[in-house]
Design a protein around this motif. Structure first.
Motif, PDB file in Angstrom:
ATOM      1  N   VAL A  56       0.838   0.946   1.522  1.00 25.49           N
ATOM      2  CA  VAL A  56       0.441   1.867   2.586  1.00 25.49           C
ATOM      3  C   VAL A  56       1.636   2.771   2.896  1.00 25.49           C
ATOM      4  CG1 VAL A  56      -0.508   2.073   4.917  1.00 25.49           C
ATOM      5  CG2 VAL A  56      -1.039   0.053   3.533  1.00 25.49           C
ATOM      6  N   VAL A  80      -3.161   3.069  -0.047  1.00 21.80           N
ATOM      7  CA  VAL A  80      -3.913   3.519   1.131  1.00 21.80           C
ATOM      8  C   VAL A  80      -3.064   4.570   1.838  1.00 21.80           C
ATOM      9  CG1 VAL A  80      -4.963   2.826   3.307  1.00 21.80           C
ATOM     10  CG2 VAL A  80      -4.937   1.218   1.387  1.00 21.80           C
ATOM     11  N   ASN A  81      -3.467   5.813   1.805  1.00 28.74           N
ATOM     12  CA  ASN A  81      -4.564   6.462   1.090  1.00 28.74           C
ATOM     13  C   ASN A  81      -4.261   6.564  -0.410  1.00 28.74           C
ATOM     14  OD1 ASN A  81      -6.506   7.657   3.234  1.00 28.74           O
ATOM     15  ND2 ASN A  81      -4.523   8.316   4.015  1.00 28.74           N
ATOM     16  N   LEU A 264      -9.896  -1.444   3.241  1.00 25.97           N
ATOM     17  CA  LEU A 264      -9.614  -0.564   2.114  1.00 25.97           C
ATOM     18  C   LEU A 264      -8.851  -1.299   1.016  1.00 25.97           C
ATOM     19  CD1 LEU A 264      -8.638   2.608   4.146  1.00 25.97           C
ATOM     20  CD2 LEU A 264     -10.706   2.305   2.772  1.00 25.97           C
ATOM     21  N   GLY A 269      -9.259   0.865  -2.159  1.00 28.64           N
ATOM     22  CA  GLY A 269      -8.924   2.223  -1.744  1.00 28.64           C
ATOM     23  C   GLY A 269     -10.028   3.210  -2.022  1.00 28.64           C
TER      24      GLY A 269
END
Length: 315
Positions: A56, A80-81, A264, A269
């Motif tokens: 992340v 993530v993202n 996620l 993701g």
């Protein structure tokens, strides 16, 4: 799960995302925090398959964290993202091209390495909003009333800039936050009108704005993001898109964000770039999917025994 948060030095002591890290730990997950701009990283060993379930990113634009995240994605790790999505919204020149190509309500955008070069923009488009192409958090944003004022707005050390026609508004921005499909809106004072009167706080999210924000996620492949919207005379206009914003004034933002990160990470993701997302979930009342009682048992003392990663800081 075992997660790695990449946190730039600027955010090293911020509550967001460090409160999210603490919440994830309280739910029994292992979390490493790496400061890519402030520590020695044995990168070839730390970024390899199996080291973490997901990575992340919370860093400044232009910082080294995005490169590390891209390295994780390159060896097949979940991010993530999505690392490519972050790159697309970190460069505002690229963002504007992609957004307009997909019909998002973004102003016509000019790009130049110096503010004085915007003197060639048609005069009828002034006033212009000028800002760094890699800026964030309103830094370096200024309003230029006419071509003759451009020289005095130049700032030392800036690189590529963008300029967009100013959209008349009430002096406030509508901040729309998305947490894996759940949308929230807050009213914030515009950086262009810092002295204007305004009651900041959560507000209802208009359907037209919600649809535009959902399309942003679909077009760019983002799952956690923010959209700055100005309500102009011709409707909503998107003036900025941010990956991993502050989520300020979102009800129980820490638990919501921690839960979204876990969801996620489990799903691998974002995989929907360029595909329109389902209708956004806009809670009528605060809904806390990962609040108390905890969705995971609160562990015993062994929860503090986190895996050690060279260059990582335990929170």
């Amino acid at each position: 799960m075992k997660l790695c948060f990449l946190v730039e030095e600027l955010y090293r002591h911020d509550s967001m995302p460090l409160d999210v890290v603490r919440r994830l730990k309280s739910w029994g997950h292992q979390v490493d925090v790496v400061c890519p701009g402030g520590s020695l990283l044995r990168i070839s060993e730390e970024v390899r398959a199996g080291t973490h379930d997901a990575w992340v990113l919370k860093t400044v634009s232009g910082g080294p964290g995005l490169t590390v995240l891209e390295a994780a994605a390159a060896v097949g790790l979940t991010t993530v993202n999505d690392a490519r999505s972050i790159r697309a919204v970190r460069d505002k020149v690229l963002t504007s091209v992609i957004a307009r190509q997909h019909g998002l309500p973004v102003p016509v955008t000019y790009s130049a390495p110096r503010a004085t070069l915007f003197a060639d923009v048609p005069e009828e488009l002034f006033p212009l909003v000028v800002k760094p192409a890699d800026g964030s958090s309103g830094r370096g944003v200024r309003l230029v009333s006419d071509p003759g004022r451009l020289a005095e707005t130049e700032q030392a050390g800036e690189r590529q800039l963008i300029a967009q026609p100013y959209v008349s508004n009430s002096g406030s921005d509508l901040k729309v936050y998305c947490l894996a499909g759940e949308f929230h809106a807050t009213l914030r004072r515009s950086p262009l009108h810092p002295d204007g009167p305004l009651d900041e706080g959560a507000v209802p999210l208009p359907a037209e704005v919600a649809a535009a924000a959902a399309k942003v996620g679909a077009v760019f492949g983002l799952d956690l993001y923010g959209v700055d919207v100005v309500l102009g005379p011709d409707g909503p206009v998107i003036v900025d898109i941010n990956d991993f914003p502050s989520f300020r004034q979102v009800p129980d933002a820490v638990s919501r964000l921690a839960g979204a990160v876990l969801d996620l990470a489990r799903k691998g993701g974002a995989t929907r770039t360029g595909v329109l997302a389902p209708a956004p979930r806009i809670p009528a009342q605060p809904r806390i999917p990962h609040g108390l009682p905890h969705p995971h048992p609160v562990p015993g003392p062994e929860a503090d025994m986190l895996a050690t990663v060279p260059g990582a800081t335990q929170i």
